[in-house]
Enzyme design. Structure first.
Site, PDB file in Angstrom:
ATOM      1  N   ARG A  28       0.680  -1.256  -0.101  1.00 27.05           N
ATOM      2  CA  ARG A  28       0.031   0.008  -0.086  1.00 27.05           C
ATOM      3  C   ARG A  28       0.840   1.478   0.071  1.00 27.05           C
ATOM      4  NH1 ARG A  28      -2.722  -3.461   3.451  1.00 27.05           N
ATOM      5  NH2 ARG A  28      -4.624  -4.127   2.762  1.00 27.05           N
ATOM      6  N   LYS A  72       3.048  12.260  -9.899  1.00 30.80           N
ATOM      7  CA  LYS A  72       2.186  11.369 -10.779  1.00 30.80           C
ATOM      8  C   LYS A  72       2.996  10.194 -11.047  1.00 30.80           C
ATOM      9  CE  LYS A  72      -1.059  14.503 -12.821  1.00 30.80           C
ATOM     10  NZ  LYS A  72      -1.593  15.109 -13.933  1.00 30.80           N
ATOM     11  N   GLU A 109       9.498  20.101 -22.738  1.00 34.38           N
ATOM     12  CA  GLU A 109       8.485  20.483 -21.520  1.00 34.38           C
ATOM     13  C   GLU A 109       9.107  21.741 -20.831  1.00 34.38           C
ATOM     14  OE1 GLU A 109       6.202  19.024 -20.572  1.00 34.38           O
ATOM     15  OE2 GLU A 109       6.470  16.671 -21.401  1.00 34.38           O
ATOM     16  N   LYS A 152       7.412  24.119 -12.210  1.00 34.93           N
ATOM     17  CA  LYS A 152       6.480  23.329 -12.143  1.00 34.93           C
ATOM     18  C   LYS A 152       6.027  22.951 -10.663  1.00 34.93           C
ATOM     19  CE  LYS A 152       5.152  18.514 -13.176  1.00 34.93           C
ATOM     20  NZ  LYS A 152       5.464  17.562 -13.780  1.00 34.93           N
ATOM     21  N   GLU A 198      -4.523  17.841  -8.316  1.00 28.87           N
ATOM     22  CA  GLU A 198      -4.882  18.238  -9.671  1.00 28.87           C
ATOM     23  C   GLU A 198      -6.604  18.328  -9.375  1.00 28.87           C
ATOM     24  OE1 GLU A 198      -3.373  16.575 -13.040  1.00 28.87           O
ATOM     25  OE2 GLU A 198      -5.495  17.255 -14.406  1.00 28.87           O
ATOM     26  N   ARG A 239      -3.038  22.495 -11.151  1.00 33.87           N
ATOM     27  CA  ARG A 239      -2.213  22.010 -12.066  1.00 33.87           C
ATOM     28  C   ARG A 239      -2.682  21.356 -13.425  1.00 33.87           C
ATOM     29  NH1 ARG A 239       0.659  16.896  -9.242  1.00 33.87           N
ATOM     30  NH2 ARG A 239       1.481  16.470 -11.080  1.00 33.87           N
ATOM     31  N   ASN A 283      -1.029  20.353 -18.313  1.00 30.68           N
ATOM     32  CA  ASN A 283      -1.518  19.684 -19.328  1.00 30.68           C
ATOM     33  C   ASN A 283      -1.244  20.395 -20.775  1.00 30.68           C
ATOM     34  OD1 ASN A 283      -2.176  17.214 -18.205  1.00 30.68           O
ATOM     35  ND2 ASN A 283      -4.037  17.858 -17.464  1.00 30.68           N
ATOM     36  N   HIS A 328      -0.690  18.605 -24.129  1.00 25.33           N
ATOM     37  CA  HIS A 328      -0.990  17.090 -23.783  1.00 25.33           C
ATOM     38  C   HIS A 328      -1.761  16.420 -24.385  1.00 25.33           C
ATOM     39  CE1 HIS A 328       2.805  17.906 -21.387  1.00 25.33           C
ATOM     40  NE2 HIS A 328       2.665  16.694 -21.135  1.00 25.33           N
ATOM     41  N   HIS A 349      -0.672  13.735 -26.696  1.00 30.46           N
ATOM     42  CA  HIS A 349      -1.001  12.282 -26.201  1.00 30.46           C
ATOM     43  C   HIS A 349      -1.737  11.453 -27.270  1.00 30.46           C
ATOM     44  CE1 HIS A 349      -0.660  12.723 -21.435  1.00 30.46           C
ATOM     45  NE2 HIS A 349       0.517  12.309 -21.831  1.00 30.46           N
ATOM     46  N   HIS A 352       7.410  11.254 -26.475  1.00 33.92           N
ATOM     47  CA  HIS A 352       6.655  12.001 -25.711  1.00 33.92           C
ATOM     48  C   HIS A 352       6.869  13.506 -25.810  1.00 33.92           C
ATOM     49  CE1 HIS A 352       3.767  13.182 -22.440  1.00 33.92           C
ATOM     50  NE2 HIS A 352       4.940  13.727 -22.052  1.00 33.92           N
TER      51      HIS A 352
HETATM   52  N1  NAD Z   1       4.691  11.486 -14.228  1.00 39.68           N
HETATM   53  C1  NAD Z   1       4.794  12.781 -14.865  1.00 39.68           C
HETATM   54  O1  NAD Z   1       4.476  13.682 -14.426  1.00 39.68           O
HETATM   55  C2  NAD Z   1       5.212  12.713 -16.219  1.00 39.68           C
HETATM   56  C3  NAD Z   1       5.544  13.910 -16.869  1.00 39.68           C
HETATM   57  C4  NAD Z   1       6.011  13.829 -18.090  1.00 39.68           C
HETATM   58  C5  NAD Z   1       5.962  12.550 -18.820  1.00 39.68           C
HETATM   59  N2  NAD Z   1       6.018  11.456 -18.089  1.00 39.68           N
HETATM   60  C6  NAD Z   1       6.176  10.129 -18.846  1.00 39.68           C
HETATM   61  O2  NAD Z   1       7.596  10.108 -19.065  1.00 39.68           O
HETATM   62  C7  NAD Z   1       7.774   9.060 -20.042  1.00 39.68           C
HETATM   63  C8  NAD Z   1       8.803   9.713 -21.131  1.00 39.68           C
HETATM   64  O3  NAD Z   1       9.907   9.805 -20.311  1.00 39.68           O
HETATM   65  P1  NAD Z   1      11.413  10.091 -21.076  1.00 39.68           P
HETATM   66  O4  NAD Z   1      11.213  11.006 -22.198  1.00 39.68           O
HETATM   67  O5  NAD Z   1      12.475  10.273 -19.985  1.00 39.68           O
HETATM   68  O6  NAD Z   1      11.435   8.567 -21.942  1.00 39.68           O
HETATM   69  P2  NAD Z   1      12.358   7.239 -21.439  1.00 39.68           P
HETATM   70  O7  NAD Z   1      12.404   7.141 -19.916  1.00 39.68           O
HETATM   71  O8  NAD Z   1      11.916   6.161 -22.410  1.00 39.68           O
HETATM   72  O9  NAD Z   1      13.839   7.735 -21.890  1.00 39.68           O
HETATM   73  C9  NAD Z   1      14.206   7.958 -23.281  1.00 39.68           C
HETATM   74  C10 NAD Z   1      15.466   7.156 -23.579  1.00 39.68           C
HETATM   75  O10 NAD Z   1      16.630   7.552 -22.966  1.00 39.68           O
HETATM   76  C11 NAD Z   1      17.302   6.612 -22.287  1.00 39.68           C
HETATM   77  N3  NAD Z   1      18.145   7.195 -21.359  1.00 39.68           N
HETATM   78  C12 NAD Z   1      17.391   7.769 -20.163  1.00 39.68           C
HETATM   79  N4  NAD Z   1      18.635   8.572 -19.484  1.00 39.68           N
HETATM   80  C13 NAD Z   1      19.580   8.279 -20.293  1.00 39.68           C
HETATM   81  C14 NAD Z   1      21.180   8.793 -19.918  1.00 39.68           C
HETATM   82  N5  NAD Z   1      21.427   9.547 -19.288  1.00 39.68           N
HETATM   83  N6  NAD Z   1      21.922   8.747 -21.243  1.00 39.68           N
HETATM   84  C15 NAD Z   1      21.473   7.874 -22.095  1.00 39.68           C
HETATM   85  N7  NAD Z   1      20.223   7.159 -22.447  1.00 39.68           N
HETATM   86  C16 NAD Z   1      19.403   7.544 -21.348  1.00 39.68           C
HETATM   87  C17 NAD Z   1      16.422   5.556 -22.124  1.00 39.68           C
HETATM   88  O11 NAD Z   1      16.939   4.127 -21.715  1.00 39.68           O
HETATM   89  C18 NAD Z   1      15.441   5.703 -23.146  1.00 39.68           C
HETATM   90  O12 NAD Z   1      15.695   4.721 -24.203  1.00 39.68           O
HETATM   91  C19 NAD Z   1       6.387   8.883 -20.803  1.00 39.68           C
HETATM   92  O13 NAD Z   1       5.908   7.740 -20.449  1.00 39.68           O
HETATM   93  C20 NAD Z   1       5.580   9.917 -20.152  1.00 39.68           C
HETATM   94  O14 NAD Z   1       4.142   9.673 -20.059  1.00 39.68           O
HETATM   95  C21 NAD Z   1       5.495  11.492 -16.841  1.00 39.68           C
END
Ligand code: NAD
Length: 388
Positions: free
Chosen positions: A140, A162, A204, A246, A256, A264, A268, A271, A275, A287
């Protein structure tokens, strides 16, 4: 933002870190986001400081990041007498599934993780969302520390609590609010990141500027070429500025629940359409790239609705182009018919009855939340830029 100083374990060199505090008043808590070059070395002490009684850490990462930074993280944790179990998932969005989350939780059980132990996410937004979701559901909810390694995760995904996994019907449809106990942002790790991923993170950052600060919008645009040519040029202060924008928004409305336009939900921006395109493309588009196209869409809709000045879409498109993000919104829209677009927008979790909360802009730093039907959004975007 406050400045703190820290010590590296090996060299005992003073390093300055920026500390941003994120408040979660409803849960009577706050957590620090620490930003500074070389901070990964302080992972162990930060885990210990933020979680008293921690014995074990489940270090979750992906197959790209673990070989690069896993050893450094493990060394820092073990130096604090913390036992580390490592869980490496395949890289990419395809790992953000309920099945993978269940596997992780089952592995936590097998490795003897307890209620006072900690999950550490070392990776991009995918690892953060997945590990955070597993941490939220295991027993939990146990403590969770974020070590974001993509720019997108540093400025956005790891701030705000999130956590989620995707369902076939849409992104992040199964999730929770699970606030980290600490977030450690080390811009040094960005030197191994692909340029495309840097652009995604800057999308972003640009969004934060578009929503809250013209000055930040312009600073991101001005520094983009230098950073994209050489990731070492990214400064902790630029990353920290985005985090602070942020964090301030999230602190006002952690869950939210805020009134449209005041909470917040404005995060979006870009997005709703982003999305939808991400989902329809089968994640061919990243993304941050999708958010960039969504920002152009938001600028177009705002201009066509007469909310902002003429030329706003052109200004936004120029900024996105400087960040080397795709700007061909119309080509992407042509790929999918109205029904597909509308269904994809409807799948977005922000819908309320038929309308979605669509974030538009009255100008830089002036968001405006509109209740729009997906068909209206698609219709306006298909009209093309103003003057066409
Ligand atoms: N929780 C939230 O508030 C929130 C906000 C924005 C995005 N997201 C989510 O985040 C995800 C996208 O995140 P992302 O863009 O970081 O993608 P990701 O986590 O897939 O990373 C992108 C690529 O970079 C590689 N990588 C990561 N760090 C590295 C480094 N230092 N050196 C070399 N390679 C590296 C990873 O292995 C991957 O292949 C989506 O699923 C999105 O929905 C969440």
């Amino acid at each position: 933002m406050a400045e703190t100083s820290g010590e590296t374990g090996k060299q005992r060199v003073k390093k300055r870190a920026i500390a941003v505090s994120v408040n979660v008043p409803a849960e009577a808590m706050s957590y620090p986001v620490l930003i500074g070059q070389g901070l990964l070395e302080r992972l162990g002490p930060e885990v210990k400081r933020s979680s008293h009684g921690v014995r074990k850490v489940a270090l979750v990462s992906d197959e790209n990041v673990m070989p690069l930074y896993g050893a450094q993280a493990i060394t820092s944790l073990e130096a604090q007498s913390i036992e580390v179990s490592v869980f490496t998932v395949p890289a990419g969005e395809s790992s953000k599934t309920p099945e993978r989350a269940v596997e992780l939780v089952a592995s936590f059980v097998e490795s003897g993780l307890g209620r006072h132990d900690v999950v550490v996410a070392l990776g991009g937004g995918v690892v953060g969302d997945l590990a955070g979701f597993a941490a939220a559901t295991f027993m939990r909810g146990i403590a969770f520390v974020q070590c974001p390694t993509t720019l997108l995760a540093q400025v956005d995904a790891s701030v705000g609590g999130k956590v989620a996994v995707d369902l076939p019907g849409g992104k992040n449809l199964m999730g929770a609010f699970h606030f980290p106990t600490a977030v450690i942002v080390d811009p040094e790790v960005l030197t191994t990141l692909a340029t495309r991923e840097l652009s995604c993170g800057m999308a972003e950052m640009l969004k934060h500027g578009a929503l809250f600060s013209r000055e930040h919008f312009e600073a991101v645009q001005a520094s983009a070429s230098g950073i994209l040519d050489d990731a070492e040029q990214i400064s902790s202060s630029l990353v920290g500025a985005s985090v602070a924008l942020k964090a301030a928004c999230v602190s006002r409305d952690p869950h939210e629940l805020g009134e449209a336009g005041k909470g917040r939900v404005v995060l979006n921006l870009g997005h709703t359409v982003g999305h939808a395109l991400e989902l329809l493309s089968g994640y061919e588009i990243a993304h941050g790239e999708a958010v960039g196209l969504g920002l152009r869409g938001a600028a177009r809709l705002s201009e066509r609705r007469g909310l902002c000045e003429q030329g706003f879409e052109t200004m936004m498109t120029t900024a996105l182009d400087t960040l080397r993000l795709p700007i061909d919104l119309d080509n992407w829209l042509e790929r999918y018919d109205d029904r597909a677009m509308i269904r994809a927008i409807h799948a977005d979790k922000k819908r309320s009855k038929d309308a979605v909360s669509y974030v538009a802009l009255e100008g830089l730093g002036r968001p405006s939340v509109l209740a729009l039907k997906p068909a209206e959004i698609v219709g306006i975007l298909r009209e093309g830029p103003s003057g066409c």
